[in-house]
Design a protein around this motif. Structure first.
Motif, mmCIF file in Angstrom:
data_model
loop_
_atom_site.group_PDB
_atom_site.id
_atom_site.type_symbol
_atom_site.label_atom_id
_atom_site.label_comp_id
_atom_site.label_asym_id
_atom_site.label_seq_id
_atom_site.Cartn_x
_atom_site.Cartn_y
_atom_site.Cartn_z
ATOM 1 N N ASP A 7 0.809 -1.210 0.000
ATOM 2 C CA ASP A 7 0.000 0.000 0.000
ATOM 3 C C ASP A 7 0.849 1.270 0.000
ATOM 4 O O ASP A 7 0.335 2.357 0.212
ATOM 5 C CB ASP A 7 -0.919 0.006 1.226
ATOM 6 N N ILE A 8 2.161 1.147 -0.214
ATOM 7 C CA ILE A 8 3.040 2.309 -0.237
ATOM 8 C C ILE A 8 3.101 2.879 -1.660
ATOM 9 O O ILE A 8 3.329 2.150 -2.619
ATOM 10 C CB ILE A 8 4.472 1.955 0.240
ATOM 11 N N VAL A 9 2.873 4.175 -1.763
ATOM 12 C CA VAL A 9 2.949 4.884 -3.030
ATOM 13 C C VAL A 9 4.040 5.936 -2.874
ATOM 14 O O VAL A 9 4.016 6.716 -1.921
ATOM 15 C CB VAL A 9 1.600 5.580 -3.358
ATOM 16 N N THR A 10 5.014 5.939 -3.782
ATOM 17 C CA THR A 10 6.075 6.944 -3.745
ATOM 18 C C THR A 10 5.818 7.976 -4.826
ATOM 19 O O THR A 10 5.699 7.629 -5.996
ATOM 20 C CB THR A 10 7.461 6.286 -3.953
ATOM 21 N N TYR A 34 -10.153 8.722 -7.126
ATOM 22 C CA TYR A 34 -9.328 9.466 -6.174
ATOM 23 C C TYR A 34 -8.679 8.501 -5.187
ATOM 24 O O TYR A 34 -9.256 7.472 -4.845
ATOM 25 C CB TYR A 34 -10.179 10.478 -5.394
ATOM 26 N N ALA A 35 -7.492 8.855 -4.743
ATOM 27 C CA ALA A 35 -6.802 8.083 -3.718
ATOM 28 C C ALA A 35 -6.625 8.970 -2.495
ATOM 29 O O ALA A 35 -6.253 10.142 -2.611
ATOM 30 C CB ALA A 35 -5.435 7.624 -4.216
ATOM 31 N N ILE A 36 -6.929 8.401 -1.338
ATOM 32 C CA ILE A 36 -6.655 9.086 -0.078
ATOM 33 C C ILE A 36 -5.319 8.541 0.408
ATOM 34 O O ILE A 36 -5.184 7.340 0.643
ATOM 35 C CB ILE A 36 -7.766 8.835 0.949
ATOM 36 N N ARG A 55 -6.177 12.993 -7.339
ATOM 37 C CA ARG A 55 -6.916 12.482 -8.501
ATOM 38 C C ARG A 55 -5.970 11.516 -9.210
ATOM 39 O O ARG A 55 -4.807 11.834 -9.438
ATOM 40 C CB ARG A 55 -7.308 13.618 -9.435
ATOM 41 N N VAL A 56 -6.450 10.338 -9.516
ATOM 42 C CA VAL A 56 -5.619 9.328 -10.167
ATOM 43 C C VAL A 56 -6.076 9.187 -11.610
ATOM 44 O O VAL A 56 -7.261 9.011 -11.888
ATOM 45 C CB VAL A 56 -5.723 7.962 -9.439
ATOM 46 N N SER A 57 -5.113 9.266 -12.523
ATOM 47 C CA SER A 57 -5.416 9.065 -13.939
ATOM 48 C C SER A 57 -4.297 8.237 -14.556
ATOM 49 O O SER A 57 -3.296 7.952 -13.911
ATOM 50 C CB SER A 57 -5.562 10.419 -14.651
ATOM 51 N N ARG A 58 -4.478 7.862 -15.807
ATOM 52 C CA ARG A 58 -3.458 7.072 -16.515
ATOM 53 C C ARG A 58 -2.446 8.011 -17.153
ATOM 54 O O ARG A 58 -2.809 8.936 -17.859
ATOM 55 C CB ARG A 58 -4.084 6.206 -17.605
ATOM 56 N N ASP A 64 0.011 4.912 -13.210
ATOM 57 C CA ASP A 64 -0.906 5.801 -12.504
ATOM 58 C C ASP A 64 -0.255 7.167 -12.325
ATOM 59 O O ASP A 64 0.921 7.272 -11.972
ATOM 60 C CB ASP A 64 -1.267 5.232 -11.130
ATOM 61 N N LYS A 65 -1.034 8.196 -12.574
ATOM 62 C CA LYS A 65 -0.563 9.567 -12.396
ATOM 63 C C LYS A 65 -1.384 10.174 -11.252
ATOM 64 O O LYS A 65 -2.617 10.136 -11.282
ATOM 65 C CB LYS A 65 -0.790 10.338 -13.699
#
Length: 93
Positions: A7-10, A34-36, A55-58, A64-65
């Motif tokens: 679950d770690i996002v850098t 959306y990601a919290i 906001r998550v987009s491709r 993921d952006k």
């Protein structure tokens, strides 16, 4: 705070600094995703229980952006959806 490396996002800050976040939840709202995210290490000016909405987009290479959301209305709606999911989860137990 529980940490599970899955679950770690850098993310990169505007200064190019890498910041690790724990993904708290993914929320669909009005056709967007959306990601919290909560920083692993507290960011300046943040309280321990605060999280940020992205906001998550491709991206171009199908990655993921993540784009930080600053619109209070969207942030409030995303957290409302998250709280509804939490309530439903606890009602099922």
């Amino acid at each position: 705070m529980m940490e599970d490396n899955d679950d770690i996002v850098t993310l990169l800050s505007s200064e190019g600094e890498e910041i690790d976040f724990v993904e708290i939840a993914g929320i669909a709202y009005e056709g967007e995703f959306y990601a919290i995210l909560q920083p692993v290490e507290l960011l300046e000016g943040m309280e321990e229980d605060e999280a940020l909405v992205f906001r998550v987009s491709r991206g171009q290479n199908d990655e993921d952006k993540f784009e930080i959301v600053l619109d209070d209305d969207i942030i409030n709606h995303v957290f409302e959806e998250y709280n509804k999911l939490l309530d439903e989860t606890f009602e099922e137990k």
